[in-house]
Design a protein around this motif. Structure first.
Motif, short mmCIF file in Angstrom:
data_model
loop_
_atom_site.label_atom_id
_atom_site.label_comp_id
_atom_site.label_asym_id
_atom_site.label_seq_id
_atom_site.Cartn_x
_atom_site.Cartn_y
_atom_site.Cartn_z
N ILE A 30 7.17 -9.09 -0.88
CA ILE A 30 7.37 -7.63 -0.92
C ILE A 30 6.38 -6.98 -1.89
O ILE A 30 5.79 -5.93 -1.59
N ALA A 31 6.18 -7.62 -3.04
CA ALA A 31 5.21 -7.09 -4.02
C ALA A 31 3.80 -7.13 -3.45
O ALA A 31 3.01 -6.19 -3.64
N GLY A 32 3.47 -8.21 -2.75
CA GLY A 32 2.13 -8.33 -2.16
C GLY A 32 1.88 -7.30 -1.09
O GLY A 32 0.80 -6.68 -1.03
N VAL A 33 2.86 -7.09 -0.22
CA VAL A 33 2.73 -6.09 0.85
C VAL A 33 2.58 -4.69 0.25
O VAL A 33 1.77 -3.88 0.70
N ALA A 34 3.37 -4.42 -0.80
CA ALA A 34 3.29 -3.10 -1.45
C ALA A 34 1.93 -2.90 -2.11
O ALA A 34 1.35 -1.80 -2.04
N ALA A 35 1.40 -3.95 -2.74
CA ALA A 35 0.09 -3.85 -3.38
C ALA A 35 -1.00 -3.59 -2.35
O ALA A 35 -1.92 -2.80 -2.57
N ASP A 36 -0.90 -4.26 -1.20
CA ASP A 36 -1.89 -4.06 -0.15
C ASP A 36 -1.80 -2.65 0.42
O ASP A 36 -2.82 -2.01 0.69
N ALA A 37 -0.58 -2.14 0.59
CA ALA A 37 -0.40 -0.78 1.10
C ALA A 37 -0.99 0.24 0.14
O ALA A 37 -1.66 1.20 0.56
N ALA A 38 -0.78 0.02 -1.17
CA ALA A 38 -1.33 0.94 -2.17
C ALA A 38 -2.86 0.89 -2.16
O ALA A 38 -3.53 1.93 -2.26
N ARG A 39 -3.42 -0.31 -2.03
CA ARG A 39 -4.88 -0.46 -1.99
C ARG A 39 -5.45 0.25 -0.77
O ARG A 39 -6.48 0.94 -0.86
N ARG A 40 -4.80 0.11 0.37
CA ARG A 40 -5.28 0.74 1.59
C ARG A 40 -5.20 2.26 1.50
O ARG A 40 -6.10 2.98 1.95
N ALA A 41 -4.11 2.75 0.92
CA ALA A 41 -3.96 4.20 0.75
C ALA A 41 -5.05 4.75 -0.17
O ALA A 41 -5.63 5.81 0.09
N GLN A 42 -5.34 4.02 -1.24
CA GLN A 42 -6.39 4.44 -2.16
C GLN A 42 -7.75 4.42 -1.48
O GLN A 42 -8.59 5.30 -1.71
N ALA A 43 -7.97 3.42 -0.63
CA ALA A 43 -9.25 3.33 0.09
C ALA A 43 -9.44 4.53 1.01
O ALA A 43 -10.57 5.03 1.17
N VAL A 44 -8.36 5.02 1.60
CA VAL A 44 -8.44 6.20 2.46
C VAL A 44 -8.84 7.42 1.63
O VAL A 44 -9.69 8.23 2.05
N VAL A 45 -8.25 7.54 0.44
CA VAL A 45 -8.58 8.67 -0.45
C VAL A 45 -10.04 8.60 -0.86
O VAL A 45 -10.76 9.62 -0.85
N VAL A 46 -10.50 7.41 -1.25
CA VAL A 46 -11.90 7.25 -1.68
C VAL A 46 -12.85 7.61 -0.54
O VAL A 46 -13.83 8.35 -0.74
N LYS A 47 -12.57 7.10 0.64
CA LYS A 47 -13.44 7.39 1.80
C LYS A 47 -13.49 8.89 2.08
O LYS A 47 -14.57 9.45 2.33
N ARG A 48 -12.34 9.54 2.01
CA ARG A 48 -12.28 10.97 2.26
C ARG A 48 -13.11 11.74 1.23
O ARG A 48 -13.87 12.66 1.58
N ASN A 49 -13.00 11.36 -0.05
CA ASN A 49 -13.73 12.08 -1.09
C ASN A 49 -15.23 11.80 -1.04
O ASN A 49 -16.03 12.68 -1.36
N ILE A 50 -15.60 10.60 -0.63
CA ILE A 50 -17.03 10.30 -0.44
C ILE A 50 -17.59 11.17 0.68
O ILE A 50 -18.68 11.74 0.55
N GLU A 51 -16.84 11.28 1.77
CA GLU A 51 -17.30 12.10 2.90
C GLU A 51 -17.42 13.57 2.49
O GLU A 51 -18.37 14.25 2.90
N PRO A 110 -2.94 -5.32 7.58
CA PRO A 110 -2.16 -5.04 6.37
C PRO A 110 -1.17 -6.16 6.11
O PRO A 110 -0.62 -6.76 7.04
N GLY A 111 -0.94 -6.47 4.84
CA GLY A 111 -0.01 -7.53 4.48
C GLY A 111 -0.51 -8.36 3.33
O GLY A 111 -1.26 -7.88 2.48
N CYS A 112 -0.11 -9.63 3.30
CA CYS A 112 -0.51 -10.50 2.20
C CYS A 112 -0.61 -11.93 2.70
O CYS A 112 -0.33 -12.22 3.86
N LEU A 113 -1.01 -12.84 1.80
CA LEU A 113 -1.15 -14.25 2.15
C LEU A 113 -0.27 -15.11 1.26
O LEU A 113 -0.10 -14.81 0.07
N ILE A 114 0.27 -16.17 1.85
CA ILE A 114 0.94 -17.24 1.10
C ILE A 114 0.06 -18.47 1.29
O ILE A 114 -0.12 -18.93 2.43
N VAL A 115 -0.48 -18.99 0.21
CA VAL A 115 -1.51 -20.03 0.32
C VAL A 115 -1.17 -21.23 -0.55
O VAL A 115 -0.84 -21.08 -1.73
N ASP A 116 -1.27 -22.41 0.06
CA ASP A 116 -1.13 -23.64 -0.71
C ASP A 116 -2.38 -23.79 -1.59
O ASP A 116 -3.49 -23.49 -1.16
N VAL A 117 -2.19 -24.23 -2.81
CA VAL A 117 -3.32 -24.36 -3.72
C VAL A 117 -4.22 -25.51 -3.31
O VAL A 117 -5.44 -25.37 -3.19
#
Length: 229
Positions: free
Chosen positions: A136-157, A68-75
């Motif tokens: 902080i925005a990147g970490v929050a976005a990743d956390a939201a994506r991961r939480a949504q992925a858990v919901v999707v996996k649960r509903n698929i199951e 979990p987290g984000c990346l800082i990348v040189d272009v």
């Protein structure tokens, strides 16, 4: 104090302690050692865990992208660029939040990066707080994506526990069809529709039709388009 992390290679896999496994990891990719060191110190001071790499290839050799987290990348870097990395992650189904840093950015490049989902596109030198806000925005976005992925996996199951007929009923209920319409469309009695509908609610663990529809909407599109398979 030097806080730049050692470069990771296949012979030295990145191993996280159990208490670190879910802590946000800020991955820094920049070919300039002084930039990596400065960014690592800044990230560490803000309470995040930094780890850095001198190239995109070294990053891809390390087993850290699922953290979990984000990346800082040189272009612009020798070999694969930051934009190349962004494209690679998208192609491999890993929409990791990226923050781009560059000393040579231009408008078309920034537009391309942002359209592809970058958190921000910042020009060196960058204010510490500006960069930390992006992290902080990147970490929050990743956390939201991961939480949504858990919901999707649960509903698929949960959907997998439905019979083919129950999946058809689920699809029709989600389309807003009432029992009488569903019975006519499927060639079954209204009583049977009610029975299937009750089973669907129970197996999908939905307390209301609204909750059932919200669960349905999290399912991958192919599942929603083909209710019985």
């Amino acid at each position: 104090m030097r806080v730049d992390q050692p470069l990771l290679r296949r012979s030295a896999p990145f191993v996280q302690r159990k208490d670190e496994a879910e802590q946000p990891l800020v991955i820094i990719v920049d070919d300039d050692a002084s930039v990596r060191e400065a960014l690592s110190e800044l990230i560490l001071s803000a309470g995040f865990r930094p780890i850095s790499f001198a190239s995109t290839y070294e990053l891809l050799d390390a087993d850290v992208l699922d953290s979990p987290g984000c990346l800082i990348v040189d272009v612009r870097m020798p070999g694969a660029s930051g934009l190349d990395l962004q494209h690679h992650l998208a192609q491999t189904g890993n929409p990791k939040p990226l923050i781009f840093l560059t000393g040579h950015g231009d408008i078309p490049m920034s537009v391309q990066a942002m359209k592809a989902g970058a958190v921000d596109f910042l020009t060196k030198p960058v204010r510490d707080q500006t960069l930390l806000d992006a992290v902080i925005a990147g970490v929050a976005a990743d956390a939201a994506r991961r939480a949504q992925a858990v919901v999707v996996k649960r509903n698929i199951e949960r959907r997998e526990t439905l019979t083919p007929r129950e999946r058809e009923v689920l699809r029709e209920v989600a389309r807003g069809r009432v029992n009488k319409q569903i019975a006519f469309d499927l060639g079954i009695s209204e009583v049977t529709v009610k029975l299937h509908r009750g089973n669907v609610m129970r197996k999908m663990e939905a307390a209301s039709i609204g909750e059932l529809i919200r669960a349905w909407e999290t399912l991958p599109l192919p599942m929603r388009e083909d209710g019985a398979t």
